[in-house]
Design a protein around this motif. Structure first.
Motif, PDB file in Angstrom:
ATOM      1  N   LYS A 157     -80.692  43.753   0.565  1.00  0.00           N
ATOM      2  CA  LYS A 157     -81.611  42.733   0.041  1.00  0.00           C
ATOM      3  C   LYS A 157     -81.969  43.019  -1.424  1.00  0.00           C
ATOM      4  CE  LYS A 157     -83.549  41.367   4.510  1.00  0.00           C
ATOM      5  NZ  LYS A 157     -84.724  41.386   5.415  1.00  0.00           N
ATOM      6  N   VAL A 158     -82.013  44.292  -1.782  1.00  0.00           N
ATOM      7  CA  VAL A 158     -82.224  44.655  -3.190  1.00  0.00           C
ATOM      8  C   VAL A 158     -81.042  44.167  -4.028  1.00  0.00           C
ATOM      9  CG1 VAL A 158     -82.443  46.563  -4.823  1.00  0.00           C
ATOM     10  CG2 VAL A 158     -83.700  46.626  -2.663  1.00  0.00           C
TER      11      VAL A 158
ATOM     12  N   PRO B  87     -70.663  38.751  10.122  1.00  0.00           N
ATOM     13  CA  PRO B  87     -71.572  37.634  10.360  1.00  0.00           C
ATOM     14  C   PRO B  87     -73.037  38.056  10.442  1.00  0.00           C
ATOM     15  CG  PRO B  87     -69.636  37.431  11.757  1.00  0.00           C
ATOM     16  CD  PRO B  87     -69.569  38.788  11.137  1.00  0.00           C
ATOM     17  N   LEU B  88     -73.303  39.225  11.012  1.00  0.00           N
ATOM     18  CA  LEU B  88     -74.677  39.714  11.091  1.00  0.00           C
ATOM     19  C   LEU B  88     -75.238  39.979   9.695  1.00  0.00           C
ATOM     20  CD1 LEU B  88     -74.307  42.230  14.062  1.00  0.00           C
ATOM     21  CD2 LEU B  88     -75.501  40.038  14.113  1.00  0.00           C
TER      22      LEU B  88
ATOM     23  N   VAL C  14     -78.872  38.782   5.328  1.00  0.00           N
ATOM     24  CA  VAL C  14     -79.073  38.733   3.869  1.00  0.00           C
ATOM     25  C   VAL C  14     -78.338  37.493   3.334  1.00  0.00           C
ATOM     26  CG1 VAL C  14     -79.150  40.116   1.763  1.00  0.00           C
ATOM     27  CG2 VAL C  14     -78.909  41.266   3.967  1.00  0.00           C
ATOM     28  N   PRO C  15     -78.848  36.300   3.619  1.00  0.00           N
ATOM     29  CA  PRO C  15     -78.121  35.070   3.265  1.00  0.00           C
ATOM     30  C   PRO C  15     -77.950  34.855   1.768  1.00  0.00           C
ATOM     31  CG  PRO C  15     -80.340  34.568   4.055  1.00  0.00           C
ATOM     32  CD  PRO C  15     -80.109  36.015   4.338  1.00  0.00           C
ATOM     33  N   GLY C  16     -78.760  35.525   0.955  1.00  0.00           N
ATOM     34  CA  GLY C  16     -78.639  35.371  -0.495  1.00  0.00           C
ATOM     35  C   GLY C  16     -77.628  36.304  -1.132  1.00  0.00           C
TER      36      GLY C  16
ATOM     37  N   TYR D  32     -69.404  31.615   7.390  1.00  0.00           N
ATOM     38  CA  TYR D  32     -70.581  31.801   6.535  1.00  0.00           C
ATOM     39  C   TYR D  32     -70.176  31.596   5.082  1.00  0.00           C
ATOM     40  CZ  TYR D  32     -72.727  33.582  10.740  1.00  0.00           C
ATOM     41  OH  TYR D  32     -73.221  33.690  12.017  1.00  0.00           O
ATOM     42  N   PRO D  33     -70.805  30.644   4.392  1.00  0.00           N
ATOM     43  CA  PRO D  33     -70.363  30.300   3.034  1.00  0.00           C
ATOM     44  C   PRO D  33     -70.555  31.409   2.009  1.00  0.00           C
ATOM     45  CG  PRO D  33     -72.395  29.140   3.603  1.00  0.00           C
ATOM     46  CD  PRO D  33     -71.907  29.770   4.853  1.00  0.00           C
ATOM     47  N   ASN D  34     -71.382  32.412   2.301  1.00  0.00           N
ATOM     48  CA  ASN D  34     -71.574  33.518   1.359  1.00  0.00           C
ATOM     49  C   ASN D  34     -70.580  34.649   1.597  1.00  0.00           C
ATOM     50  OD1 ASN D  34     -73.068  33.912   3.808  1.00  0.00           O
ATOM     51  ND2 ASN D  34     -74.242  35.564   2.872  1.00  0.00           N
TER      52      ASN D  34
END
Length: 276
Positions: free
Chosen positions: A127-128, A150-151, A156-158, A189-191
Motif C-alpha cells: 500500500k505504501v 488476484p488477492l 491493493v487495488p491502486g 483484474y485491470p491493474n
C-alpha cells in the motif's frame, strides 16, 4: 520504441547475491551494461527496464548508478523492505524523485514461506508503494505464487502489478492446468499485467517458438496485448540460449498478431506501465 522490460546486471565482487553460485554455470560471473549494449542494438531495442537481483539496497543503488550512465536504461525496478513499511517509505521518499526509479520487486520465490507476500505487513508495504505510484513486479513462480495475484489485486487495488515470466508455466512438461486457469483469473483484474519473459528457461533444452506458442497465445487471450510486455530475462536467458534467440523466437511466436498488438507487446505496454 521497442522495450526490453526485464533484464539484469550483477557484479558478485561488489554486491552480494545469495542465490547465485557455481551451480548456475554460465551466469555465475559479472554482467554489466557494456556486454548487453550490442545485443540491444542488433535487436533494435531503444530502452530497457533493469530489474533487481537481490533484496538489498546495495543492488538497487548499483542499478541506479548504471541508469545514470546509460540512457537506454529507461527504468529501474529496485527493492525496499515490504515488511518494514515505515523504512520502505523513507527510501521511497528519496528514490521516487529519481526519473529512472519505477518500481519494486522482492524475490518472493526464494522465501521459505510460499505465502510470504500475503502477510499483513507485506500488504501494508504494498500500500505504501501504491501511495508513491510505484509498480510491483510479482515473481509469481508457478505453482506457489500465481494464485495469490488476484488477492493482491483486491487488497491493493491502486497498485499496478506485473507478473514476471508469465509465472513460469510448465512448458518443458507441456503442462497446462491449473496454470492456465490461474493466469486467466489474474488477468480479470485491470491493474494486473504480465511479462512474456523467461519462457526459454522454463522449456526443454532444444526449445523454439513452437514450444512457447500455446503459452503466449493464452496470455494474449487472457490479458490482450495492451497488458503484456516482452522481456529478455538476460542474462538468466543464457541458461537456455542467448539474447538473439530469445528475441527472434518470441517474434516468431507473435507473428500471427496484428502490427498494433506486436507494437504493444514489444514496447508500448512497457512504456506505459513503467512510464518510460
Amino acid at each position: 520504441m521497442k522495450v526490453d522490460a526485464h533484464q539484469h546486471f550483477w557484479n558478485p565482487d561488489k554486491v552480494a547475491y545469495p542465490w547465485l553460485g557455481p551451480q548456475h554455470g554460465p551466469i555465475y560471473r559479472t554482467f554489466e551494461p557494456e556486454e548487453l549494449e550490442p545485443e540491444l542494438r542488433a535487436a533494435g531495442i531503444g530502452k530497457t527496464v533493469l530489474v533487481q537481483s537481490a533484496n538489498s539496497y546495495e543492488d538497487t543503488e548499483a542499478m541506479l548508478r548504471q541508469a545514470e550512465r546509460y540512457e537506454w536504461i529507461g527504468g529501474v525496478v529496485g527493492w525496499v523492505p515490504l515488511l518494514e513499511p515505515k523504512e520502505a517509505e523513507e527510501k521511497l521518499k528519496r528514490w521516487s524523485k529519481l526519473p529512472a526509479f519505477k518500481g519494486i520487486r522482492h524475490l518472493i520465490h526464494d522465501e521459505p514461506d510460499p505465502d510470504w507476500i500475503l502477510q499483513d505487513k507485506a500488504i501494508e508495504g504494498l500500500k505504501v508503494l501504491a501511495a508513491y505510484d510505484m509498480t510491483y513486479d510479482v515473481v509469481a513462480v508457478f505453482p506457489n505464487h500465481l494464485k495469490h495475484v488476484p488477492l493482491l489485486a483486491e487488497k491493493v487495488p491502486g497498485l499496478k502489478l506485473v507478473i514476471d515470466h508469465l509465472a513460469k508455466p510448465p512448458i518443458a512438461d507441456k503442462g497446462w492446468e491449473p496454470w492456465a486457469e490461474q493466469l486467466a483469473r489474474a488477468a480479470q483484474y485491470p491493474n494486473v499485467y504480465a511479462k512474456i519473459s523467461g519462457l526459454n528457461t522454463a522449456a526443454s533444452a532444444d526449445w523454439s517458438a513452437e514450444d512457447l506458442q500455446p503459452y503466449i497465445d493464452h496470455a494474449v487471450k487472457s490479458f490482450e496485448a495492451e497488458r503484456l510486455m516482452f522481456g529478455s530475462d538476460w542474462p538468466v536467458a543464457l541458461l537456455a540460449g542467448d539474447y538473439a534467440q530469445v528475441w527472434n523466437e518470441t517474434n516468431r511466436a507473435l507473428a500471427r498478431y496484428s502490427d498494433s498488438e506486436k507494437a504493444a507487446i514489444l514496447g508500448g505496454t512497457a512504456a506505459r506501465f513503467y512510464n518510460l
